[in-house]
Design an enzyme around this catalytic site. Structure first.
Site, short mmCIF file in Angstrom:
data_model
loop_
_atom_site.label_atom_id
_atom_site.label_comp_id
_atom_site.label_asym_id
_atom_site.label_seq_id
_atom_site.Cartn_x
_atom_site.Cartn_y
_atom_site.Cartn_z
N ASN A 47 21.36 14.09 -34.10
CA ASN A 47 19.93 13.95 -34.38
C ASN A 47 19.42 15.04 -35.32
O ASN A 47 18.21 15.17 -35.53
CB ASN A 47 19.13 14.00 -33.08
CG ASN A 47 19.40 12.81 -32.18
OD1 ASN A 47 19.67 11.71 -32.66
ND2 ASN A 47 19.35 13.02 -30.87
N HIS A 133 11.52 6.18 -23.64
CA HIS A 133 12.59 7.08 -23.22
C HIS A 133 12.69 7.19 -21.70
O HIS A 133 11.69 7.05 -20.98
CB HIS A 133 12.35 8.46 -23.83
CG HIS A 133 13.51 9.39 -23.71
ND1 HIS A 133 13.63 10.30 -22.69
CD2 HIS A 133 14.61 9.54 -24.49
CE1 HIS A 133 14.75 10.98 -22.85
NE2 HIS A 133 15.37 10.54 -23.92
N GLU A 175 6.51 5.28 -28.39
CA GLU A 175 7.22 6.25 -29.22
C GLU A 175 6.93 5.98 -30.69
O GLU A 175 6.62 4.85 -31.07
CB GLU A 175 8.73 6.18 -28.97
CG GLU A 175 9.10 6.49 -27.53
CD GLU A 175 10.61 6.58 -27.31
OE1 GLU A 175 11.33 6.99 -28.24
OE2 GLU A 175 11.07 6.25 -26.21
N SER A 179 14.59 5.75 -30.11
CA SER A 179 15.82 6.51 -30.30
C SER A 179 17.08 5.67 -30.40
O SER A 179 18.06 6.09 -31.01
CB SER A 179 15.98 7.53 -29.17
OG SER A 179 16.07 6.87 -27.91
N ASP A 204 5.22 9.69 -28.11
CA ASP A 204 6.38 10.59 -28.14
C ASP A 204 7.02 10.41 -29.52
O ASP A 204 7.59 9.37 -29.81
CB ASP A 204 7.35 10.20 -27.03
CG ASP A 204 8.63 11.04 -27.03
OD1 ASP A 204 8.88 11.77 -28.01
OD2 ASP A 204 9.42 10.92 -26.07
N HIS A 207 11.62 11.57 -32.69
CA HIS A 207 12.50 11.20 -33.80
C HIS A 207 11.73 10.96 -35.11
O HIS A 207 12.33 10.54 -36.10
CB HIS A 207 13.31 9.95 -33.43
CG HIS A 207 14.23 10.18 -32.27
ND1 HIS A 207 15.51 10.65 -32.42
CD2 HIS A 207 14.02 10.01 -30.94
CE1 HIS A 207 16.07 10.76 -31.23
NE2 HIS A 207 15.19 10.38 -30.31
N LYS A 236 15.62 17.75 -32.92
CA LYS A 236 16.06 16.70 -33.84
C LYS A 236 15.93 17.21 -35.27
O LYS A 236 16.72 18.03 -35.71
CB LYS A 236 15.27 15.42 -33.62
CG LYS A 236 15.75 14.57 -32.45
CD LYS A 236 15.34 15.09 -31.11
CE LYS A 236 15.73 14.18 -29.97
NZ LYS A 236 15.34 14.73 -28.66
#
Length: 382
Positions: A47, A133, A175, A179, A204, A207, A236
């Protein structure tokens, strides 16, 4: 059934299903390289999207920070673990991402759980994307609040859940970049829907921050929205470790009084905060890293298309190749390793049953030659 019998039966069952996981002691080096013992690979499972974990300035900042502040914080931030460096990092994050306050935590997992456990009460409702997540799923399940889910990125599904709940306090959770699939939430539409229903929005963006948007401000900046609560991580694109919750002054003060993960955990080392500050500066001042990553993503997708390799619609650094069968996914990953390319097979329960995949992640650290080699090896393995 005894604990021993239960443990042995569970391990045997996971082995039969191709779900047994193992940690391997690998050495990760600059230029997207990885070593397992005497074997060397090109690394496509990290990541570290901008390659900053091995940036000389980031490493130097950590070393100098350790010399100045020591190697550990020594206490919770509520005791003596909160230094001027921690304070500066929180202020920098708040200014960069456009929020009144930032609260540092040890990881994204801790940040998500700290927030949900502190905020949610039995009279509240949490409405979350089904693919959010594991840290958020677990926190929502264990919280006293009502917990409702909507199909992945489904605006109609979200609208139904918002319309079906009458509680005064509703928190919609999603998110920025997912992910395992690498796709992005329709944040602008979700934000508008939350305003219409007077619900709070939490994003969130583990990423997305550092990669997307102007100055790497992330998914929300890219889609020109400001959620009520934003969670970002430093492990990340920023190449370090740790996380932060971005929020209002009142929410920050409330978390300082109520968030157990914050109150009862040793604070991040100040040296680590120094490294994160340097990473943020690089992200903001040197867009060439983000541009290189974008070019690598484009090159990978173009080459896969030319080879007839099926990809999802992801336009981010996360490029999954869906295999389906667990054993087949492991076999393809092993074939790539034999060709010198390290790609992990991701299996349930991390992803839904029947969607085992190769999770290929691209980085600004990859060369064009490395990407060409991976696609050729992938073509032969499939």
């Amino acid at each position: 059934m005894s604990w021993q019998q239960r443990i042995e039966q569970t391990l045997h069952h996971r082995q039969q299903q191709g779900l047994l996981r193992r940690r391997l002691a690998v050495s990760v080096s600059p230029h997207a390289s990885l070593a397992l013992g005497e074997q060397h690979f090109t690394h496509f499972s990290s990541n570290d999207y901008l390659g900053l974990s091995h940036h000389p300035a980031v490493i130097d900042a950590w070393c100098k920070g350790a010399q100045k502040w020591g190697t550990g914080a020594g206490a919770s931030g509520h005791v003596t673990g909160y230094s001027p460096c921690h304070q500066l990092l929180e202020q920098t994050l708040a200014e960069w991402l456009g929020f009144p306050r930032a609260i540092l935590l040890s990881s994204g997992f801790a940040a998500n759980q700290a927030l949900i456990f502190a905020l949610a009460e039995s009279s509240d409702t949490l409405i979350a994307d089904k693919l959010m997540h594991a840290s958020l799923q677990e926190a929502a399940t264990l919280s006293p609040a009502r917990y409702r889910r909507f199909p992945h990125n489904s605006l109609d599904g979200l609208a139904r859940q918002l319309g079906a709940t009458e509680t005064k306090n509703r928190l919609v959770i999603t998110e920025g970049v997912f992910s395992m699939d690498g796709d992005q939430a329709p944040l602008a539409a979700i934000s508008e829907m939350c305003r219409e229903h007077q619900a709070w929005l939490m994003v969130d963006d583990a990423h997305g921050v550092g990669v997307l948007g102007d100055e790497g401000r992330g998914s929300c900046a890219q889609q020109q929205i400001k959620p009520d609560i934003l969670v970002v991580t430093f492990g990340k694109a920023l190449g370090v470790s740790g996380a932060a919750i971005l929020c209002s002054n009142a929410v920050a003060e409330y978390l300082e009084q109520s968030a157990r993960h914050l109150i009862y955990s040793t604070a991040l080392p100040a040296a680590q905060a120094e490294a994160v500050l340097t990473s943020i500066d690089i992200v903001r001042q040197q867009p060439e890293y983000r541009l290189k990553l974008a070019q690598n993503i484009s090159d990978f997708r173009t080459l896969c298309l030319q080879q007839g390799i099926a990809l999802t619609d992801s336009l981010t650094a996360i490029q999954p190749v869906i295999i389906g069968d667990n054993h087949r996914a492991l076999a393809v990953a092993q074939s790539l390793q034999s060709a010198g390319y390290w790609v992990q097979a991701i299996r349930p329960p991390t992803v839904p049953v029947g969607s085992a995949r190769l999770r290929i992640t691209l980085s600004a650290a990859h060369s064009t030659e490395q990407i060409i080699g991976l696609v050729e090896a992938l073509h032969h393995a499939l």
